[in-house]
Design an enzyme around this catalytic site. Structure first.
Site, PDB file in Angstrom:
ATOM      1  N   GLY A 146     -20.309   6.740  -1.206  1.00 27.63           N
ATOM      2  CA  GLY A 146     -19.364   6.911  -2.307  1.00 27.63           C
ATOM      3  C   GLY A 146     -19.701   5.918  -3.414  1.00 27.63           C
ATOM      4  O   GLY A 146     -20.814   5.378  -3.478  1.00 27.63           O
TER       5      GLY A 146
ATOM      6  N   GLY B 192     -21.842   5.491   4.316  1.00 30.18           N
ATOM      7  CA  GLY B 192     -20.971   5.892   3.216  1.00 30.18           C
ATOM      8  C   GLY B 192     -21.661   5.770   1.877  1.00 30.18           C
ATOM      9  O   GLY B 192     -22.072   4.675   1.476  1.00 30.18           O
TER      10      GLY B 192
ATOM     11  N   LYS C  70       0.855  -1.190   0.000  1.00 32.25           N
ATOM     12  CA  LYS C  70       0.000   0.000   0.000  1.00 32.25           C
ATOM     13  C   LYS C  70       0.885   1.231   0.000  1.00 32.25           C
ATOM     14  O   LYS C  70       2.028   1.199   0.478  1.00 32.25           O
ATOM     15  CB  LYS C  70      -0.891   0.015   1.243  1.00 32.25           C
ATOM     16  CG  LYS C  70      -2.128   0.871   1.107  1.00 32.25           C
ATOM     17  CD  LYS C  70      -3.212   0.154   0.317  1.00 32.25           C
ATOM     18  CE  LYS C  70      -4.519   0.921   0.314  1.00 32.25           C
ATOM     19  NZ  LYS C  70      -5.603   0.168  -0.324  1.00 32.25           N
TER      20      LYS C  70
ATOM     21  N   VAL D 226     -18.686   2.805  -3.996  1.00 33.93           N
ATOM     22  CA  VAL D 226     -19.023   1.462  -3.526  1.00 33.93           C
ATOM     23  C   VAL D 226     -20.354   1.464  -2.791  1.00 33.93           C
ATOM     24  O   VAL D 226     -21.217   0.610  -3.027  1.00 33.93           O
ATOM     25  CB  VAL D 226     -17.905   0.891  -2.637  1.00 33.93           C
ATOM     26  CG1 VAL D 226     -18.328  -0.440  -2.009  1.00 33.93           C
ATOM     27  CG2 VAL D 226     -16.620   0.705  -3.440  1.00 33.93           C
TER      28      VAL D 226
END
Length: 346
Positions: free
Chosen positions: A181, A179, A80, A183
């Site tokens: 967003g 959330g 990452k 997704v």
């Protein structure tokens, strides 16, 4: 704990701090494990309260990528990167610099899109390195990974709901989605199509408006975790399941797309003690990395192969949940044991 001790304790192979003099770019790359192949993981752009917080984030995320890729059956390890916001004003120059940094790792790290990035940023990386995936379909890549993540969360949620005694499909169930967003919205659309009732929240007004247009009921962000629902789906930031929030949950299962949903390992046991079935995040949200990783498959990207692998998340998760019940260990613990075994550590 000193940084080298933390690297050793978390079994990381490499932690790289880097700075580009010309643009001012500051980034940290963590390579956790390359046993199964090069470390594949996104580049996250985020403002941190401290460099120590950035290190904590990149170490946790890279380890999760190792586990995610292993449980998904991919020939990749985990890595990452985080870019410390604010991003330099010249975005193109910043990503050219980041691409050169990735190229300097000679294939140990394959970068892809994460928080704050776009397909256009991947295209800039590819100008200077082949070790970046997630290009647009027009550019010969796999396109936006979020629909695949949403599909994986949806099918994984079905397995989680069955284990929690909520039935064989989502019709008539209530799901609280934290959330809105890409997704989260993709998941909301699938849930409503399947006949579920959705309650949603987000700090972003545009995301909230989109969720409402899909048919979701909207609540305040400080209420969503404690909403009464059959399933809670964290699809925003990590660490939302913790010692303070778990006692307030009013759900029978947790299955969402966010990374690192548990603040600590002990939180898996806290959920189990309350009888809440938890879908380990690095198993259920692997659809996106399955999609971008397929760009490097022999013969190139195959949408059919990607879909088959994403749908297989339901079976993998069902196996983990069943083993958890039989062994009386937490679902997160069983998933980690499975991943470590696949990485050759167990």
């Amino acid at each position: 704990m000193a940084i080298l001790e933390r690297i050793q304790a978390s079994d990381h192979e490499q932690l790289l701090f880097t700075h580009d003099r010309d643009t001012g770019l500051r980034a940290i790359i963590a390579v956790h494990n390359t046993t199964r192949g090069p470390g594949l993981g996104g580049i996250r752009i985020r403002e941190y309260d401290s460099e120590a917080d950035a290190v904590d984030d990149v170490l946790r995320l890279s380890q999760a990528m190792s586990y995610k890729n292993a449980c998904a059956g991919l020939d990749f390890g985990g890595a990452k990167a985080v870019i410390l916001a604010p991003l330099p004003a010249d975005r193109r120059a910043a990503f050219l610099a980041m691409g050169r940094i990735v190229e300097g790792l000679a294939g140990r790290y394959v970068a892809t899109e994460d928080m704050g990035m776009t397909e256009a940023d991947i295209a800039v990386l590819n100008e200077v390195t082949a070790f970046a995936v997630g290009r647009s379909r027009d550019a010969g890549g796999s396109g936006d990974p979020s629909p695949h993540t949403a599909l994986g969360v949806f099918v994984g949620m079905r397995a989680t709901a069955r284990t929690a005694g909520l039935g064989d499909d989502m019709r008539g169930l209530s799901v609280a989605v934290q959330g809105c967003g890409k997704v989260g919205l993709g998941l909301i659309a699938r849930l409503i199509d399947a006949g579920a009732r959705v309650i949603a929240a987000d700090t972003d007004a545009a995301g909230v408006a989109a969720a409402r247009d899909l048919g979701a009921d909207i609540v305040a962000t400080d209420q969503i975790l404690a909403v009464e629902a059959d399933v809670l789906a964290p699809c925003a930031v990590g660490g939302v399941l913790n010692e303070a929030t778990i006692p307030t949950l009013r759900c029978r299962a947790v299955a969402g797309g966010a990374n690192n949903q548990l603040a600590t390992e002990a939180d898996a046991d806290r959920l189990a003690a309350r009888g809440i079935v938890y879908a380990p995040d690095f198993v259920i949200n692997a659809g996106g990395v399955i999609n971008v990783g397929d760009e490097l498959a022999p013969g190139g990207y195959s949408p059919e192969r990607v879909r088959d692998r994403v749908l297989a998340i339901e079976q993998t998760l069902a196996q983990i949940l069943a083993e958890s019940r039989q062994s009386r260990q937490s679902t997160a613990g069983i998933a980690v044991i499975r991943a470590q075994r696949l990485l050759g550590n167990g």
